[in-house]
Design a protein around this motif. Structure first.
Motif, PDB file in Angstrom:
ATOM      1  N   ILE A   1       0.536   5.369   0.907  1.00 42.44           N
ATOM      2  CA  ILE A   1      -0.237   6.513   1.408  1.00 42.44           C
ATOM      3  C   ILE A   1       0.743   7.647   1.695  1.00 42.44           C
ATOM      4  O   ILE A   1       1.753   7.451   2.375  1.00 42.44           O
ATOM      5  N   ASP A   2       0.476   8.802   1.150  1.00 38.84           N
ATOM      6  CA  ASP A   2       1.259   9.995   1.490  1.00 38.84           C
ATOM      7  C   ASP A   2       0.553  11.217   0.947  1.00 38.84           C
ATOM      8  O   ASP A   2      -0.457  11.119   0.253  1.00 38.84           O
ATOM      9  N   THR A   3       1.126  12.375   1.279  1.00 38.36           N
ATOM     10  CA  THR A   3       0.536  13.642   0.855  1.00 38.36           C
ATOM     11  C   THR A   3       1.160  14.133  -0.449  1.00 38.36           C
ATOM     12  O   THR A   3       0.910  15.255  -0.866  1.00 38.36           O
TER      13      THR A   3
ATOM     14  N   ARG B   1      14.062   6.338   4.208  1.00 41.22           N
ATOM     15  CA  ARG B   1      12.858   6.591   4.980  1.00 41.22           C
ATOM     16  C   ARG B   1      13.039   6.058   6.396  1.00 41.22           C
ATOM     17  O   ARG B   1      13.936   5.256   6.655  1.00 41.22           O
TER      18      ARG B   1
ATOM     19  N   HIS C   1       7.996   4.609  -2.125  1.00 41.83           N
ATOM     20  CA  HIS C   1       8.138   4.236  -0.720  1.00 41.83           C
ATOM     21  C   HIS C   1       9.332   4.917  -0.064  1.00 41.83           C
ATOM     22  O   HIS C   1       9.800   4.462   0.983  1.00 41.83           O
TER      23      HIS C   1
ATOM     24  N   LYS D   1       8.979   9.188   4.591  1.00 39.99           N
ATOM     25  CA  LYS D   1       9.658   8.814   3.348  1.00 39.99           C
ATOM     26  C   LYS D   1      10.422  10.033   2.828  1.00 39.99           C
ATOM     27  O   LYS D   1      10.116  11.152   3.205  1.00 39.99           O
ATOM     28  N   TRP D   2      11.389   9.829   1.989  1.00 38.07           N
ATOM     29  CA  TRP D   2      12.182  10.937   1.402  1.00 38.07           C
ATOM     30  C   TRP D   2      12.690  11.847   2.520  1.00 38.07           C
ATOM     31  O   TRP D   2      12.677  13.074   2.413  1.00 38.07           O
TER      32      TRP D   2
ATOM     33  N   TYR E   1       0.847  -1.208   0.000  1.00 34.60           N
ATOM     34  CA  TYR E   1       0.000   0.000   0.000  1.00 34.60           C
ATOM     35  C   TYR E   1       0.874   1.247   0.000  1.00 34.60           C
ATOM     36  O   TYR E   1       1.978   1.252   0.517  1.00 34.60           O
TER      37      TYR E   1
ATOM     38  N   ALA F   1       6.859   7.109   9.906  1.00 35.20           N
ATOM     39  CA  ALA F   1       7.491   6.404   8.781  1.00 35.20           C
ATOM     40  C   ALA F   1       7.895   7.334   7.634  1.00 35.20           C
ATOM     41  O   ALA F   1       7.735   6.993   6.464  1.00 35.20           O
TER      42      ALA F   1
ATOM     43  N   SER G   1      10.364  15.498   5.386  1.00 36.17           N
ATOM     44  CA  SER G   1      10.710  14.973   4.072  1.00 36.17           C
ATOM     45  C   SER G   1      11.030  16.119   3.133  1.00 36.17           C
ATOM     46  O   SER G   1      10.762  17.283   3.425  1.00 36.17           O
TER      47      SER G   1
HETATM   48  N1  LIG Z   1       7.199  12.110   3.159  1.00 34.28           N
HETATM   49  C1  LIG Z   1       6.109  11.454   3.603  1.00 34.28           C
HETATM   50  N2  LIG Z   1       6.267  10.334   4.318  1.00 34.28           N
HETATM   51  C2  LIG Z   1       5.194   9.661   4.763  1.00 34.28           C
HETATM   52  C3  LIG Z   1       3.898  10.119   4.503  1.00 34.28           C
HETATM   53  C4  LIG Z   1       3.757  11.309   3.754  1.00 34.28           C
HETATM   54  O1  LIG Z   1       2.655  11.788   3.490  1.00 34.28           O
HETATM   55  N3  LIG Z   1       4.893  11.942   3.301  1.00 34.28           N
HETATM   56  N4  LIG Z   1       2.818   9.410   4.962  1.00 34.28           N
HETATM   57  C5  LIG Z   1       3.014   8.507   6.080  1.00 34.28           C
HETATM   58  C6  LIG Z   1       1.894   7.614   6.249  1.00 34.28           C
HETATM   59  S1  LIG Z   1       0.428   8.331   6.729  1.00 34.28           S
HETATM   60  C7  LIG Z   1       2.004   6.264   6.094  1.00 34.28           C
HETATM   61  S2  LIG Z   1       0.732   5.249   6.525  1.00 34.28           S
HETATM   62  C8  LIG Z   1       3.231   5.654   5.559  1.00 34.28           C
HETATM   63  C9  LIG Z   1       2.919   4.768   4.372  1.00 34.28           C
HETATM   64  O2  LIG Z   1       4.089   4.264   3.826  1.00 34.28           O
HETATM   65  P1  LIG Z   1       4.034   3.508   2.432  1.00 34.28           P
HETATM   66  O3  LIG Z   1       3.403   4.448   1.448  1.00 34.28           O
HETATM   67  O4  LIG Z   1       5.429   3.153   2.095  1.00 34.28           O
HETATM   68  O5  LIG Z   1       3.178   2.296   2.641  1.00 34.28           O
HETATM   69  O6  LIG Z   1       4.152   6.648   5.135  1.00 34.28           O
HETATM   70  C10 LIG Z   1       4.302   7.728   6.001  1.00 34.28           C
HETATM   71  N5  LIG Z   1       5.388   8.528   5.497  1.00 34.28           N
END
Ligand SMILES: Nc1nc2c(c(=O)[nH]1)N[C@H]1C(S)=C(S)[C@@H](COP(=O)(O)O)O[C@H]1N2
Ligand SMILES: [Mo]
Length: 534
Positions: free
Chosen positions: A256-258, A382, A377, A396-397, A254, A394, A343
């Motif tokens: 999910i991110d902005t 991350r 991801h 990412k970037w 899955y 969690a 990020s």
């Molecule tokens: N840069 C960044 N990291 C983020 C997010 C984000 O919106 N931007 N969303 C977080 C949320 S809400 C979740 S549930 C997880 C999802 O990680 P995945 O997309 O690798 O499954 O990343 C997290 N890391």
């Protein structure tokens, strides 16, 4: 309408042949320039399309060439700005309706709005060209505002939007004037403009999706051999058709991110800064990170937006360096209790400092299931923190870790209505049989997953209809940081049946039965499915 035979052709304008006078009234002759409305709307669409195409192309080129580190392409900027203004209830609605297709849904919605706006501007041009041009300029101004509001925006970032809007204005003006001179001689010009806009816009989006340095740096990544063997997954995968895989493949994981546009960072220029309440600020680069002893951990990530029975959860093998080690080098000051990770695109997560430094081995992850992180991801790096929902951990970037306090700073989702702390709630899900399907009577495997990351799962029970809770058989649990599979054999009898599941963690705490929606701190309640047995 006129007596046109084609919806897009106004014979009065195109042929110059005498035509019968059009009937008067609301559907009578079109505006001052005598143009049929579909043509006028098409002109507006072309002008808007050209504006967007030019701006997207130039914005993409600026990102690609490293002239901008912001979001100079206006559609991406508007999408991002919209997402950042999404309140908790709308996020919950969007994710429960569209799931991981939330960005596609937003893009579609934006497309519909833009088409209506541009067509409207074309219609307006029939009455007043000036008003229409002002309208285009206003839309451009909104785009420019979005662009300058994005993280890391620079002054030059508005150029693509400004030039795009000018191109659109020029096109609308030219088309309008040419038509006033003699009608439909513009069809060739229109075709050329349309085709040109498509080509230009396409290349712009290619730029945005980050061909070039980022992709090259990922392809060139040589992951060092991790210290120690990979954790064993022996016995963790039950042999039940249809159950979730214990380890989820990267392309099925899955997302999910902005991020309206997935960030594409060049690992060779990536840096992670440790700042804030520390004795020693630190900047870590890619080569240094890869030279550290990397460990491998199975960790199940869960989204706080996951509904009861939902699929915003996945388990992967992560390779990384414990962030504890980096924080130890920085030496957090007394009183600090949060790490605000940021990020490249401005998202932040507020994680308890203890969760980053205790023995759960929160990782600065560089690999997912043995491969460099996919861009979606978090490539190149991350965070992965067992036990906490993704929104508070969690990132990412990731490009910055600020050691701070909950009393001083907030992660991205907290002012938007989500809880500052996000420990994962003990949960369980029925994977098979599939909810709402029909199955055959007789011996049936009821199976699924249960999770309580960093606490573990000690018991799973299943209830058929209103019967007694029956203890399910558990698969092996290679780590308490991942989900655990379970199975119960059921002698299915004909009729309609409900199947409900609940899990218990090692402290004896049973999953909360009281239902609650995802916001503010995670859904709760038992997962129940219905099957017909024939
Ligand atoms: N840069 C960044 N990291 C983020 C997010 C984000 O919106 N931007 N969303 C977080 C949320 S809400 C979740 S549930 C997880 C999802 O990680 P995945 O997309 O690798 O499954 O990343 C997290 N890391
Ligand atoms: Mo999430």
């Amino acid at each position: 309408m006129t007596t046109s035979t084609s919806p897009l052709r106004d014979p009065a304008a195109s042929s110059g042949e005498p035509v019968p006078p059009a009937p008067a009234g609301p559907t009578g002759p079109s505006g001052a320039s005598g143009r049929a409305w579909p043509l006028a709307a098409l002109d507006g669409l072309l002008a808007g399309g050209l504006a967007i195409a030019v701006a997207t192309f130039l914005g993409g080129a600026m990102s690609f060439l490293g002239i901008s580190t912001g979001t100079p392409a206006p559609i991406a900027a508007i999408g991002g700005a919209f997402i950042d203004r999404t309140p908790a209830w709308l996020k919950t609605f969007a994710i429960s309706t569209f799931g991981t297709n939330d960005k596609t849904a937003l893009l579609t919605g934006m497309g519909v709005v833009l088409v209506l706006l541009c067509a409207g501007i074309g219609l307006l041009a029939r009455r007043s060209l000036t008003s229409a041009l002002v309208g285009l300029a206003l839309i451009g101004a909104i785009g420019a505002l979005a662009v300058v509001s994005r993280p890391n925006a620079g002054a030059l970032d508005i150029l693509p939007t400004a030039l795009g809007a000018l191109a659109g204005i020029k096109l609308l003006q030219t088309v309008d004037q040419a038509r006033d001179r003699g009608g439909d001689g513009l069809s060739r010009r229109r075709v050329i403009a349309g085709a040109g806009a498509l080509v230009v816009g396409f290349f712009g989006t290619r730029f945005d999706s980050g061909a070039g340095q980022a992709t090259a740096s990922r392809a060139a990544t040589q992951l060092p051999k991790p210290t120690g063997p990979a954790p064993s997954t022996a016995g963790a995968q039950l042999d039940v058709a249809g159950i979730s895989p214990y380890v989820v493949k990267n392309d099925a994981f899955y997302r999910i991110d902005t991020a309206f546009v997935v960030p594409h960072l060049d690992a060779t220029t990536w840096k992670l800064k440790v700042v804030g309440e520390v004795e020693q600020e630190i900047t870590l680069d890619w080569a240094t990170l890869l030279s550290k002893p990397l460990m491998q951990k199975l960790v199940t990530l869960t989204c706080v937006s996951n509904e009861v029975g939902g699929n915003l959860i996945g388990n992967a093998l992560w390779t990384g360096w414990p962030v504890r080690e980096l924080l130890a080098m920085a030496r957090p000051k007394a009183g600090a209790d949060m790490v605000l990770s940021r990020s490249s695109d401005g998202f932040t997560a507020g994680t308890p400092l203890t969760a980053m430094t205790d023995d759960r081995d929160a990782l600065l992850a560089v690999a997912m299931n043995g491969e460099p992180l996919p861009f979606e991801h978090g490539f190149p790096v991350r965070l992965v923190v067992p036990g906490l929902y993704g929104y508070v951990s969690a990132t990412k970037w990731v490009t910055e870790l600020k050691v701070t306090r909950f009393a001083v700073d907030q992660g991205y989702w907290t002012p938007r209505g989500w809880s500052a702390l996000g420990p994962v709630k003990t949960s369980s899900r029925v994977d098979v049989p599939t909810d709402g399907t029909q199955i055959k009577a007789g011996t049936t495997a009821v199976a699924g997953v249960a999770w309580a990351q960093h606490r573990g799962i000690d018991k799973v029970e299943v209830q058929i209809d209103n019967g007694a809770w029956q203890v399910a058989t558990l698969a092996a649990e290679p780590t308490i940081d991942s989900w655990r599979q379970w199975v119960l054999t059921w002698e299915a009898t004909t009729g309609s049946h409900t199947i409900t599941v609940r899990a218990t963690d090692p402290s004896g705490a049973v999953q909360i039965s009281d239902p609650a929606p995802p916001d503010p701190n995670g859904a709760q309640g038992y997962h129940t499915i219905t099957v017909r047995v024939a």
